[in-house]
Design an enzyme around this catalytic site. Structure first.
Site, PDB file in Angstrom:
ATOM      1  N   TYR A   1       0.805  -1.216   0.000  1.00  0.00           N
ATOM      2  CA  TYR A   1       0.000   0.000   0.000  1.00  0.00           C
ATOM      3  C   TYR A   1       0.845   1.276   0.000  1.00  0.00           C
ATOM      4  CZ  TYR A   1      -2.888  -3.771   1.821  1.00  0.00           C
ATOM      5  OH  TYR A   1      -3.496  -4.974   2.003  1.00  0.00           O
TER       6      TYR A   1
ATOM      7  N   TYR B   1     -12.279  -7.110   6.394  1.00  0.00           N
ATOM      8  CA  TYR B   1     -11.123  -7.224   5.499  1.00  0.00           C
ATOM      9  C   TYR B   1     -10.894  -8.698   5.203  1.00  0.00           C
ATOM     10  CZ  TYR B   1      -6.542  -7.282   3.462  1.00  0.00           C
ATOM     11  OH  TYR B   1      -5.502  -7.515   2.598  1.00  0.00           O
TER      12      TYR B   1
HETATM   13  C1  LIG Z   1      -4.475 -10.900   6.160  1.00  0.00           C
HETATM   14  C2  LIG Z   1      -5.861 -11.320   5.982  1.00  0.00           C
HETATM   15  C3  LIG Z   1      -6.312 -11.855   4.765  1.00  0.00           C
HETATM   16  C4  LIG Z   1      -5.426 -11.955   3.544  1.00  0.00           C
HETATM   17  O1  LIG Z   1      -4.344 -12.807   3.719  1.00  0.00           O
HETATM   18  P1  LIG Z   1      -3.065 -12.674   2.777  1.00  0.00           P
HETATM   19  O2  LIG Z   1      -2.185 -13.805   3.210  1.00  0.00           O
HETATM   20  O3  LIG Z   1      -2.480 -11.324   3.030  1.00  0.00           O
HETATM   21  O4  LIG Z   1      -3.533 -12.815   1.381  1.00  0.00           O
HETATM   22  C5  LIG Z   1      -7.627 -12.264   4.679  1.00  0.00           C
HETATM   23  N1  LIG Z   1      -8.457 -12.161   5.736  1.00  0.00           N
HETATM   24  C6  LIG Z   1      -8.049 -11.671   6.921  1.00  0.00           C
HETATM   25  C7  LIG Z   1      -9.023 -11.614   8.059  1.00  0.00           C
HETATM   26  C8  LIG Z   1      -6.762 -11.219   7.087  1.00  0.00           C
HETATM   27  O5  LIG Z   1      -6.371 -10.690   8.246  1.00  0.00           O
END
Ligand SMILES: *Cc1c(COP(=O)(O)O)cnc(C)c1O
Length: 437
Positions: free
Chosen positions: A25, A153
């Site tokens: 980012y 997220y």
């Molecule tokens: C970090 C995260 C993701 C994504 O995982 P990556 O390994 O970065 O692709 C998905 N869901 C949650 C809740 C996360 O904290």
């Protein structure tokens, strides 16, 4: 040490990095500074210039046992000596079987089938695919949408991004590309109370769109990168009940919360409900290798194949990577042999106590914590890179974002080290209060 062609001074390396390498980012035009790390040990990061920082981030929820752990190192070296990788199509191996066995044993009984993939985001893609394929096989080809809550997220790939908070997740830039899903209000911050009105909009959205909804996807108990929101377990019981009532699958994304972080091995245990599909990642390999997993029930796994030809349409090149699986096995064994519950509980108590004084600072809007997660929310967006630098000058690694200064240290952190983290948070926020006054 790698012989860098750039030239032999750390300043030039950093310049090269700044000019050519994207960090998460960031802009290529005016990137935030990136500090060079030369090594990491226990809960400490050693910077290129010799400074040592206590790590408050566990490298984004992953390094639960700390860095450079002798048992994890030994496991990965041993695996390396037999094989680093083989394709998973038509082949299998002990590391993958061992890890699957542990995941199935540790999670709720109905979850009996494991899909290994490369990262958390991909495990969310797979979860979404499972849900859609499940209904497709049942002839319910309209059930292709997802319902989620605001403030979530789930990752940065397109499918995952489509269920992230529409504002935080910058959906605006990608409208037309992103699948259009349904969003219920963000769960209320937990204050120990419950009001049925909080679930009303979710309930209506679900009931009114049930013929189009394949699954509900949420992060149980703690919404992480979408705002570090800690919410009441009653939401999860309601989600489960309403999904059952409306013939919709329930996906829990435990990529951040899994493996003890919230005080339970998995956050859904706070509510005693079981999802149909579960995403795991981050701490699964203790910060050593990228690996994630999507687990599901026999009902869903067999349902996907029920139309006779249905196979799950996914197969990453590095699926079930032996090095990653082997270190995952070792990390889980290490966790279960450790007094992790006491460790996390002790961290929780100390965080509550030591972050409390931050409430009196004018720039602080809220202080909250659960398990080994401590959050201080500010009234205005934090001032990076000033704050970043001040933390480093105070000997800690804390990386705030938005209005959130938060920590989730390795479980092995000592009380004095944790005090250094909380002390630095107070000190830096106090300085910032004076600056903005
Ligand atoms: C970090 C995260 C993701 C994504 O995982 P990556 O390994 O970065 O692709 C998905 N869901 C949650 C809740 C996360 O904290």
């Amino acid at each position: 040490m790698i012989d860098l062609k750039v030239s032999n001074t750390p300043e030039l390396w950093q310049q090269y990095d700044r000019k050519h390498i994207w960090h998460p980012y960031t802009s290529m035009l005016d990137p935030l500074p990136a500090y060079t790390v030369s090594s990491a040990q226990g809960v400490c990061l050693q910077l290129g210039d010799g400074r040592e920082l206590i790590d408050g981030m566990s490298s984004w929820w992953t390094a639960i046992h700390g860095y450079n752990h002798p048992r994890l190192n030994a496991a990965i070296k041993e695996q390396l000596n037999s094989m680093a990788h083989v394709m998973f199509g038509g082949l299998t191996h002990q590391p993958a079987i061992g890890l699957a066995e542990r995941l199935i044993e540790l999670t709720a009984d109905p979850l009996q089938h494991v899909f290994f993939c490369d990262s958390g985001s991909v495990s969310v893609e797979v979860a979404i695919k499972m849900a859609i394929q499940y209904w497709f096989a049942k002839g319910k080809t309209n059930k292709q949408r997802l319902l989620t809550v605001r403030g979530g997220y789930h990752g940065d790939t397109f499918g995952a991004m489509s269920v992230c908070d529409p504002v935080n997740g910058m959906h605006q830039m990608f409208t037309g590309v992103l699948a259009q899903h349904l969003f219920a209000p963000k769960p209320q911050r937990d204050d120990g109370t419950w009001d049925d009105r909080w679930i009303k909009e979710f309930k209506d959205l679900l009931a009114n769109n049930r013929d189009e909804i394949a699954a509900v996807i949420v992060e149980p108990i703690v919404q992480g990168a979408g705002g570090m929101n800690i919410y009441n377990a009653e939401y999860l019981r309601q989600f489960r009940h309403l999904c059952d009532e409306n013939d919709v699958l329930l996906i829990f994304d435990e990529i951040a919360t899994g493996f003890g972080r919230t005080g339970k091995l998995f956050a859904y245990e706070h509510a005693d409900v079981v999802p149909d599909i579960l995403c795991l990642g981050k701490a699964m390999t203790a910060g050593y290798m990228t690996l994630a997993a999507t687990l599901t029930s026999t009902k869903v796994a067999q349902g996907i194949s029920a139309d006779g030809s249905g196979v799950l349409m996914h197969g990453p090149t590095f699926m079930g990577n032996p090095l990653a699986c082997r270190v995952g096995v070792e990390s889980i064994d290490l966790l279960l042999e450790s007094p992790w519950q006491q460790q996390v509980l002790a961290i929780e108590k100390q965080l509550l106590q030591e972050l409390e004084p931050c409430k009196d600072l004018p720039v602080v809007a809220d202080v909250r914590s659960i398990g080994a997660i401590g959050v201080v929310e500010t009234t205005i967006p934090v001032k990076m890179p000033w704050m970043q630098e001040r933390f480093v000058e105070n000997g800690v690694w804390i990386r705030p974002f938005g209005k959130l200064v938060y920590i989730m240290p390795p479980y092995i952190i000592e009380p004095e080290q944790l005090s250094k983290l909380t002390g630095a948070i107070y000190k830096v926020l106090e300085e910032w209060s004076e600056r903005v006054a």
